[in-house]
Structure formats: C-alpha cells, structure tokens
Design a protein around this motif. Sequence first.
Motif, PDB file in Angstrom:
ATOM      1  N   ALA A 119       0.840  -1.205   0.000  1.00 28.60           N
ATOM      2  CA  ALA A 119       0.000   0.000   0.000  1.00 28.60           C
ATOM      3  C   ALA A 119       0.872   1.252   0.000  1.00 28.60           C
ATOM      4  O   ALA A 119       1.934   1.269   0.623  1.00 28.60           O
ATOM      5  N   PRO A 120       0.448   2.314  -0.690  1.00 28.35           N
ATOM      6  CA  PRO A 120       1.232   3.557  -0.690  1.00 28.35           C
ATOM      7  C   PRO A 120       1.066   4.295   0.636  1.00 28.35           C
ATOM      8  O   PRO A 120       0.190   3.984   1.442  1.00 28.35           O
ATOM      9  N   THR A 121       1.902   5.288   0.821  1.00 29.63           N
ATOM     10  CA  THR A 121       1.750   6.168   1.975  1.00 29.63           C
ATOM     11  C   THR A 121       0.633   7.146   1.655  1.00 29.63           C
ATOM     12  O   THR A 121       0.650   7.804   0.619  1.00 29.63           O
ATOM     13  N   ILE A 122      -0.348   7.213   2.538  1.00 28.00           N
ATOM     14  CA  ILE A 122      -1.452   8.163   2.383  1.00 28.00           C
ATOM     15  C   ILE A 122      -1.208   9.300   3.369  1.00 28.00           C
ATOM     16  O   ILE A 122      -1.091   9.076   4.572  1.00 28.00           O
ATOM     17  N   ALA A 123      -1.099  10.516   2.853  1.00 33.46           N
ATOM     18  CA  ALA A 123      -0.908  11.693   3.707  1.00 33.46           C
ATOM     19  C   ALA A 123      -1.919  12.755   3.308  1.00 33.46           C
ATOM     20  O   ALA A 123      -2.275  12.875   2.136  1.00 33.46           O
ATOM     21  N   MET A 124      -2.378  13.491   4.293  1.00 34.89           N
ATOM     22  CA  MET A 124      -3.373  14.537   4.035  1.00 34.89           C
ATOM     23  C   MET A 124      -3.140  15.718   4.949  1.00 34.89           C
ATOM     24  O   MET A 124      -2.445  15.613   5.956  1.00 34.89           O
ATOM     25  N   THR A 125      -3.727  16.830   4.589  1.00 35.06           N
ATOM     26  CA  THR A 125      -3.675  18.041   5.403  1.00 35.06           C
ATOM     27  C   THR A 125      -5.085  18.535   5.615  1.00 35.06           C
ATOM     28  O   THR A 125      -5.796  18.709   4.634  1.00 35.06           O
ATOM     29  N   PRO A 126      -5.506  18.722   6.852  1.00 32.04           N
ATOM     30  CA  PRO A 126      -4.856  18.377   8.099  1.00 32.04           C
ATOM     31  C   PRO A 126      -4.706  16.864   8.218  1.00 32.04           C
ATOM     32  O   PRO A 126      -5.477  16.100   7.657  1.00 32.04           O
ATOM     33  N   ASP A 127      -3.692  16.463   8.983  1.00 31.12           N
ATOM     34  CA  ASP A 127      -3.366  15.056   9.130  1.00 31.12           C
ATOM     35  C   ASP A 127      -4.477  14.330   9.890  1.00 31.12           C
ATOM     36  O   ASP A 127      -5.118  14.891  10.770  1.00 31.12           O
ATOM     37  N   ALA A 128      -4.701  13.088   9.509  1.00 26.68           N
ATOM     38  CA  ALA A 128      -5.690  12.253  10.203  1.00 26.68           C
ATOM     39  C   ALA A 128      -5.240  10.805  10.117  1.00 26.68           C
ATOM     40  O   ALA A 128      -4.693  10.374   9.105  1.00 26.68           O
ATOM     41  N   THR A 129      -5.460  10.060  11.197  1.00 25.38           N
ATOM     42  CA  THR A 129      -5.115   8.637  11.197  1.00 25.38           C
ATOM     43  C   THR A 129      -6.319   7.779  10.850  1.00 25.38           C
ATOM     44  O   THR A 129      -6.174   6.624  10.469  1.00 25.38           O
ATOM     45  N   VAL A 130      -7.508   8.347  10.991  1.00 27.69           N
ATOM     46  CA  VAL A 130      -8.738   7.634  10.652  1.00 27.69           C
ATOM     47  C   VAL A 130      -9.369   8.359   9.462  1.00 27.69           C
ATOM     48  O   VAL A 130      -9.605   9.574   9.526  1.00 27.69           O
ATOM     49  N   TYR A 131      -9.636   7.613   8.407  1.00 28.48           N
ATOM     50  CA  TYR A 131     -10.185   8.238   7.198  1.00 28.48           C
ATOM     51  C   TYR A 131     -10.866   7.193   6.332  1.00 28.48           C
ATOM     52  O   TYR A 131     -10.712   5.983   6.547  1.00 28.48           O
ATOM     53  N   LEU A 132     -11.607   7.709   5.360  1.00 27.15           N
ATOM     54  CA  LEU A 132     -12.174   6.858   4.319  1.00 27.15           C
ATOM     55  C   LEU A 132     -11.314   7.039   3.072  1.00 27.15           C
ATOM     56  O   LEU A 132     -11.067   8.170   2.646  1.00 27.15           O
ATOM     57  N   LEU A 133     -10.850   5.922   2.513  1.00 25.82           N
ATOM     58  CA  LEU A 133     -10.068   5.966   1.285  1.00 25.82           C
ATOM     59  C   LEU A 133     -10.994   5.636   0.131  1.00 25.82           C
ATOM     60  O   LEU A 133     -11.653   4.600   0.135  1.00 25.82           O
TER      61      LEU A 133
ATOM     62  N   ALA B 163     -15.193   2.662  -1.293  1.00 24.59           N
ATOM     63  CA  ALA B 163     -14.710   3.397  -0.125  1.00 24.59           C
ATOM     64  C   ALA B 163     -14.283   2.382   0.926  1.00 24.59           C
ATOM     65  O   ALA B 163     -14.992   1.413   1.191  1.00 24.59           O
ATOM     66  N   LEU B 164     -13.115   2.624   1.512  1.00 24.41           N
ATOM     67  CA  LEU B 164     -12.568   1.734   2.533  1.00 24.41           C
ATOM     68  C   LEU B 164     -12.332   2.522   3.818  1.00 24.41           C
ATOM     69  O   LEU B 164     -11.725   3.594   3.782  1.00 24.41           O
ATOM     70  N   TYR B 165     -12.761   1.963   4.933  1.00 25.96           N
ATOM     71  CA  TYR B 165     -12.518   2.585   6.235  1.00 25.96           C
ATOM     72  C   TYR B 165     -11.108   2.201   6.676  1.00 25.96           C
ATOM     73  O   TYR B 165     -10.765   1.021   6.764  1.00 25.96           O
ATOM     74  N   VAL B 166     -10.280   3.215   6.962  1.00 23.58           N
ATOM     75  CA  VAL B 166      -8.887   2.977   7.368  1.00 23.58           C
ATOM     76  C   VAL B 166      -8.643   3.675   8.696  1.00 23.58           C
ATOM     77  O   VAL B 166      -8.904   4.863   8.830  1.00 23.58           O
ATOM     78  N   ASP B 167      -8.127   2.907   9.686  1.00 21.93           N
ATOM     79  CA  ASP B 167      -7.820   3.518  10.976  1.00 21.93           C
ATOM     80  C   ASP B 167      -6.363   3.298  11.401  1.00 21.93           C
ATOM     81  O   ASP B 167      -5.973   3.667  12.502  1.00 21.93           O
TER      82      ASP B 167
END
Length: 198
Positions: A117-131, A146-150
């Motif tokens: 899996a690639p590195t997923i980064a976002m701004t603002p940062d979050a560890t829980v997200y929907l991909l 859509a995948l739930y990622v925590d």
Amino acid sequence: MNKYLLKAVLISGLFITPIYAETATAESVAALQKSIDTLSLTVTQQQQLVSKLSDDIGLMADRIGTMADRIVVTENLLADTLTTLTGNADLTGGSSSDGVALTAPTDSSPKLSRTVAPTIAMTPDATVYLLYASSEPTFSPATTIALYVDSTTTLSDKWSQVVDFYDSTTSTNFYLAVKRIDGGTKISSISNGVKVSF
C-alpha cells in the motif's frame, strides 16, 4: 665690401634652402589621397557602429527594466498566494470546517505497487479516514469504492481490495481521494482526487 656681402648672402642662402628634397609625383599624391579617404571612411563607419551600439544598449536596458518589473509582480503574486494558503485554516489544521487535502500520493508519484500500500498523507493530518478509489475523477457512486482505514496495518490489509477494484475496470488509471474522520463522528468533505496507476 660688396664682395664680402655677396659671399655672406650666398653662405646664408645655403643654410636656408633645403639640402635634400623629394620630388612628388602624381601617383604618390593619388595614393596619399586614397589613404586619407579610406581613413576618413573607416572613422565614419566606427562612429556609426558606436552610435548603433549605444542605441542597442538603451533598448537592452529598457527590456531588463520590463523583465525586472515582471519578476517583482510574480514575486508579489507568490507572496500573496503563500499568505492566502498559510492563512487557510483548512490547510493548516486549525479549522473547524470539514476541508481536507490529499498530499500523498500525488499525480506525479511513481506507479503504485499492487502488493504494498502507498503512503497516504493529508492536510490536516488524520489517522482515521475513508479511502476512495474510483475509475472516474468525479468519484460517482457507481464507479467508486470506499474503505474505512484507521491505521497503516488496516490500509495494508485492505489494499488488495483497491487492486481487485482496479482490475475490474477497463481504465489504465484510477483516482484516489480521502475523507478524514475526526473524533469518530465528524467526516470531512472529499479531498482532491489524485490520478494514479499500477
């Protein structure tokens, strides 16, 4: 006495008249005139070249001034853009709004791996997200999963679902986006879409 006077005049005449004189011919006078004319023409041409060079330097100075003005305008635009971006609370993480920006991977990222899996980064940062993965940049429901990622472990475990989804489409590229989840309840709007491929 007249005799002595005549001798004195003759002797003084020898000192006054030149002892050696060259005879000038028409050819030598013509050659001298031609040399003078050539020198005059060369001096005139050099004056014209210096004048043209002066004009060219003036034009170049004007162009440099115009270019400098454009550089200043560009720098001001960049400074204004940076001020706007750093003042945007959605991008600095200090907002209560629901904005999010996907910063990794990017459109220019190398091709993604099917097994890692690639590195997923976002701004603002979050560890829980929907991909979100979609075959369309509009992320319409019919073409999107859509995948739930925590955690990164969850992302690694679920990455095969993205690979299977991609393999089921006829597209050579697909699109990723995220929605961050704050406090387990607040879900942001969807981020920018990033075009990627395997």
